[in-house]
Design an enzyme around this catalytic site. Structure first.
Site, PDB file in Angstrom:
ATOM      1  N   GLY A 293      26.882 -16.896 122.050  1.00 28.00           N
ATOM      2  CA  GLY A 293      27.347 -15.975 121.007  1.00 28.00           C
ATOM      3  C   GLY A 293      29.008 -15.465 120.887  1.00 28.00           C
ATOM      4  O   GLY A 293      29.658 -16.264 121.358  1.00 28.00           O
ATOM      5  N   SER A 294      28.832 -14.117 120.703  1.00 29.12           N
ATOM      6  CA  SER A 294      30.432 -13.965 119.716  1.00 29.12           C
ATOM      7  C   SER A 294      31.300 -14.241 121.243  1.00 29.12           C
ATOM      8  O   SER A 294      30.984 -13.647 122.538  1.00 29.12           O
ATOM      9  CB  SER A 294      30.539 -12.471 119.064  1.00 29.12           C
ATOM     10  OG  SER A 294      29.766 -12.658 118.718  1.00 29.12           O
ATOM     11  N   PRO A 295      32.503 -13.830 121.172  1.00 36.49           N
ATOM     12  CA  PRO A 295      33.522 -13.349 121.860  1.00 36.49           C
ATOM     13  C   PRO A 295      33.080 -12.389 122.825  1.00 36.49           C
ATOM     14  O   PRO A 295      33.353 -10.714 122.316  1.00 36.49           O
ATOM     15  CB  PRO A 295      34.794 -13.814 121.587  1.00 36.49           C
ATOM     16  CG  PRO A 295      34.400 -14.472 120.358  1.00 36.49           C
ATOM     17  CD  PRO A 295      33.544 -14.028 119.690  1.00 36.49           C
TER      18      PRO A 295
ATOM     19  N   THR B  97      30.829 -11.079 125.239  1.00 36.96           N
ATOM     20  CA  THR B  97      29.106 -10.319 125.373  1.00 36.96           C
ATOM     21  C   THR B  97      29.063  -9.879 126.651  1.00 36.96           C
ATOM     22  O   THR B  97      28.121  -9.869 126.873  1.00 36.96           O
ATOM     23  CB  THR B  97      28.120 -10.386 123.867  1.00 36.96           C
ATOM     24  OG1 THR B  97      28.683 -12.383 123.852  1.00 36.96           O
ATOM     25  CG2 THR B  97      29.221 -10.688 122.728  1.00 36.96           C
TER      26      THR B  97
ATOM     27  N   LYS C 265      29.472 -13.847 127.528  1.00 38.91           N
ATOM     28  CA  LYS C 265      27.869 -15.129 128.593  1.00 38.91           C
ATOM     29  C   LYS C 265      28.398 -15.558 129.499  1.00 38.91           C
ATOM     30  O   LYS C 265      28.170 -15.881 131.124  1.00 38.91           O
ATOM     31  CB  LYS C 265      29.031 -16.359 126.910  1.00 38.91           C
ATOM     32  CG  LYS C 265      27.794 -15.303 125.810  1.00 38.91           C
ATOM     33  CD  LYS C 265      28.008 -16.970 125.447  1.00 38.91           C
ATOM     34  CE  LYS C 265      29.897 -17.281 124.781  1.00 38.91           C
ATOM     35  NZ  LYS C 265      30.502 -15.476 124.523  1.00 38.91           N
ATOM     36  N   THR C 266      30.359 -15.479 130.519  1.00 35.63           N
ATOM     37  CA  THR C 266      31.045 -16.065 131.409  1.00 35.63           C
ATOM     38  C   THR C 266      30.079 -14.423 132.655  1.00 35.63           C
ATOM     39  O   THR C 266      29.964 -15.583 133.619  1.00 35.63           O
ATOM     40  CB  THR C 266      32.100 -16.428 131.570  1.00 35.63           C
ATOM     41  OG1 THR C 266      32.836 -16.503 130.418  1.00 35.63           O
ATOM     42  CG2 THR C 266      32.529 -16.235 132.269  1.00 35.63           C
TER      43      THR C 266
ATOM     44  N   HIS D  67      45.494   8.673  98.857  1.00 35.92           N
ATOM     45  CA  HIS D  67      45.568   7.306  99.454  1.00 35.92           C
ATOM     46  C   HIS D  67      44.096   7.454 100.230  1.00 35.92           C
ATOM     47  O   HIS D  67      42.644   7.415  99.412  1.00 35.92           O
ATOM     48  CB  HIS D  67      45.996   6.174  99.417  1.00 35.92           C
ATOM     49  CG  HIS D  67      45.520   4.858  99.582  1.00 35.92           C
ATOM     50  ND1 HIS D  67      45.489   3.926  98.651  1.00 35.92           N
ATOM     51  CD2 HIS D  67      44.546   4.594 100.583  1.00 35.92           C
ATOM     52  CE1 HIS D  67      45.109   2.700  99.016  1.00 35.92           C
ATOM     53  NE2 HIS D  67      44.352   3.062  99.962  1.00 35.92           N
ATOM     54  N   GLU D  68      44.484   7.909 101.013  1.00 37.23           N
ATOM     55  CA  GLU D  68      43.732   8.330 102.224  1.00 37.23           C
ATOM     56  C   GLU D  68      42.224   9.514 101.806  1.00 37.23           C
ATOM     57  O   GLU D  68      41.206   9.443 102.128  1.00 37.23           O
ATOM     58  CB  GLU D  68      44.261   8.277 103.481  1.00 37.23           C
ATOM     59  CG  GLU D  68      44.893   7.589 104.009  1.00 37.23           C
ATOM     60  CD  GLU D  68      44.334   6.266 104.541  1.00 37.23           C
ATOM     61  OE1 GLU D  68      42.805   6.604 104.442  1.00 37.23           O
ATOM     62  OE2 GLU D  68      44.835   5.327 104.359  1.00 37.23           O
TER      63      GLU D  68
ATOM     64  N   ASP E 256      41.808  -3.347 101.085  1.00 36.29           N
ATOM     65  CA  ASP E 256      40.489  -3.210 100.701  1.00 36.29           C
ATOM     66  C   ASP E 256      39.756  -3.708  99.607  1.00 36.29           C
ATOM     67  O   ASP E 256      39.133  -3.893  99.967  1.00 36.29           O
ATOM     68  CB  ASP E 256      41.216  -1.227 100.013  1.00 36.29           C
ATOM     69  CG  ASP E 256      41.286  -0.543 100.675  1.00 36.29           C
ATOM     70  OD1 ASP E 256      41.155   0.038 102.083  1.00 36.29           O
ATOM     71  OD2 ASP E 256      42.409   0.318 100.364  1.00 36.29           O
TER      72      ASP E 256
END
Length: 654
Positions: free
Chosen positions: A239-241, A243, A245-246, A462-463, A537
């Site tokens: 899995g992704s860091p 998430t 697991k440990t 811009h925003e 962007d």
């Protein structure tokens, strides 16, 4: 019976320690100093040369011994003189016997020639029987120690370095140089170590269920083997860091009533040849001796990387030997089924195929990013120790954090507490959590950053362009907050509430790209010039358009083809999986998709130029605007989605 009781009650012999040897050597050195000739517990008193002349004339001195190398003289009295009252205090009071005669007085002289002449003159004039001797003082042991000291230091430093490289102090596994091949695995002790249970693991229902089943395999093996089934050899958590697991492995350690060995993949890596394989053998030997047992290897990709992929020389043979030994121990001749191996990694694509096959890691448990329901459960866990000023709704907080992992949510809770303390609050409130999300996603506000009025106006339009386009497109993530206060590396930021989708349609991707290009389009419409502020962007839309063409097969010209390789083999190839003609076609199609959305964004903004200007001027005045301001200017969004503040953002980079 009495004899047996005596044996049982007899005290255990003390364990031999290397410090005993060091102590014996120290006692031996002190003994040499005390028992060597000329040494005494009592130092003779000092006298002056004039006093010596007085003792000589009285006939009290039997011998004067001149030590030439230290400019010192030792005075020995006659037996008759030692009985005199004036010399009583010089009697030898040593409790340690000496092999040589002890002087009664000592004196330090200046010039040797003058001192000799004075003594000899007095002896001659008074016709004395005093003898004069000469000697030099030497310390054989001190000289030997000085000559051996460099060698002792070199050996000591070498042993110290070997101990450090072997990873531990004296007494532990690997602490001595001869134990460098021992495993560094830590055996979990449920009595002394912090206990994490499955109740502390929120969300991850599917992964938790599979891991709980592994624990149940070892507790009740007959339940599964009675029907002819075999207990799995291993399970790989992928899995992704962040998430969890440990954390799942810690919960297994807390729940299992069997020995639990925990270590990292890097613990097998050592500078010495053959150490990694030796540690693997020792680890499994310990586990088999205590079977049934569980071995947990965190970050297994440190040793489990596919063999021969990224190694142009033979420098990585040691890691491959370690992996080969691990493969043999997990499923080879003589392996037992009473040891289960758990491993965790976020890079499963680079692991060796032999390690991933059934019979070694029978199960791959995917630990995904939590959805909104699981995020709510994770917030409930992390909110327990936090002192809140109101009844916070975990469901509301879960909606503010789309795409956040469990570690991110823990960080949000901690950051909220720090922000509340920084502001002098007695408890953590809802606003502290919203500020924490903004802080983590956008970075720290930099209100003192120098921005010219022209730059500030460009940033505001811009925003406002992002806000306008995203508000008017059905599939674009609705914008809920805009700011032109610099945060982190960005000059302005816009927060979205993205919809959590499992599949994405081309129309949705097109609307998202059009909204991302709204900032540059606004600059073009209002000022008829563009700036470098749209870097992030352009990066996003280019990646998205390339994915549509080369990965997802969503382009008519390219067709139903994908050039994505899930095995990761293409990462190590210098050639592309398509021809030069196809590469040119891909580049044209990517450019066509992006330009079409840019033209679309420009058209939308030209049609709503007055509303865009009003929004930008309001943003210049307030610096931060919210959903209510957009509704006041544009009216209700016609697509019927409820909006709440969320942390998804666009950055205007300089």
């Amino acid at each position: 019976m009495a004899k047996e009781n005596n044996n049982n009650s007899s005290p255990k012999k003390p364990k031999f320690s290397s410090y005993w040897i060091y102590g014996a050597i120290l006692v031996f050195i002190i003994g040499l100093q005390f028992f060597s000739g000329g040494s005494s517990w009592q130092t003779p008193p000092d006298i002056t040369p004039a006093k010596l002349q007085e003792f000589l004339k009285d006939g009290d001195v039997s011998k004067v011994e001149i030590i030439t190398n230290i400019r010192q003289a030792r005075v020995y009295l006659t037996k008759e003189a030692q009985d005199k009252e004036i010399h009583k205090k010089t009697a030898d009071k040593s409790i340690i016997p000496s092999t040589s005669q002890v002087p009664q007085y000592i004196l330090n002289y200046g010039d040797l020639q003058n001192f000799e002449n004075d003594i000899k003159k007095t002896i001659t004039e008074d016709n004395l029987s005093t003898s004069v001797g000469y000697d030099t003082e030497s310390n054989a042991f001190g000289d030997l120690l000085l000559s051996l000291l460099p060698f002792v230091l070199i050996i000591g430093i070498w042993l110290f370095l070997m101990r450090r490289m072997s990873g531990g102090g004296a007494g532990g596994a690997g602490g001595q140089i001869f134990n460098i091949g021992k495993s560094k695995a830590r055996l979990f002790d449920e009595k002394t170590d912090m206990k994490v249970t499955f109740k502390d693991v929120a969300g991850l229902e599917g992964a938790k269920e599979e891991v709980q089943e592994i624990v149940d395999f070892l507790k009740n093996p007959e339940k599964y083997t009675s029907l002819g089934g075999k207990i799995p050899k291993g399970a790989l958590l992928v899995g992704s860091p962040g998430t969890g697991k440990t954390l799942l492995a810690k919960a297994v350690a807390g729940e299992a009533k069997v020995p639990f060995f925990s270590l990292s993949g890097s613990d097998f890596v050592e500078m010495f040849v053959g150490v990694g394989a030796s540690r693997v053998r020792d680890l499994f030997k310990q586990a088999k001796d205590k079977s049934p047992a569980i071995i947990f290897i965190d970050e297994i990709d440190a040793i489990g990387r596919a063999r021969g992929k990224n190694n142009m020389t033979g420098s990585n043979d040691e890691r491959e030997n370690t992996l080969n030994q691990l493969l043999t121990e997990m499923d080879g001749f003589g392996t037992n089924t009473n040891v289960i191996v758990l491993a965790a990694t976020n890079r499963a694509d680079i692991l060796d195929k032999a390690l991933m096959r059934a019979g070694r890691f029978d199960r791959q448990i995917y630990v995904d990013l939590p959805d909104v329901r699981e995020r709510k459960e994770i917030f409930e866990v992390h909110l327990r120790p936090i002192k809140t000023s109101e009844a916070l709704d975990p469901e509301f907080l879960a909606k503010q954090t789309p795409g956040f992992s469990g570690a991110d949510i823990a960080n949000v809770c901690n950051e909220a507490a720090l922000i509340a303390a920084r502001n002098g609050k007695k408890a953590v409130d809802k606003q502290s959590f919203l500020d924490a999300v903004d802080r983590i996603v956008g970075g720290l506000e930099k209100k003192n950053k120098i921005i010219t009025p022209t730059e500030k106006k460009t940033i505001a339009f811009h925003e406002a362009g992002h806000a306008t386009v995203s508000w008017m497109l059905e599939h674009a993530a609705p914008l809920v907050k805009v700011t032109i206060v610099p945060r982190g590396q960005s000059l302005g930021a816009a927060w979205y509430l993205p919809e959590e989708r499992l599949i994405v349609h081309p129309e949705q991707m097109a609307d998202e790209m059009c909204a991302a290009l709204g900032g540059r389009a606004a600059e073009k419409v209002m000022f008829d010039r563009i700036s470098t502020g749209a870097l992030s962007d352009l990066e996003k839309v280019t990646k998205q358009a390339r994915a549509m063409v080369t990965i997802y097969g969503l382009n008519e010209k390219i067709g139903n083809l994908t050039y994505y390789d899930s095995s990761g083999q293409t990462d190590y190839n210098f050639s592309k999986p398509y021809s030069e003609e196809t590469a040119q076609l891909i580049d044209k199609e990517i450019s066509k998709i992006i330009e079409a959305q840019y033209v679309r964004a420009v058209k939308l903004l030209e049609e709503n130029k007055d509303k865009l200007t009003e929004l930008a001027e309001h943003l210049l005045e307030k610096e931060v605007i919210f959903k209510d301001d957009l509704e006041r200017i544009f009216g209700k969004r016609p697509f019927g989605r409820d909006l709440e503040e969320g942390p998804e953002k666009k950055l205007l980079e300089n």
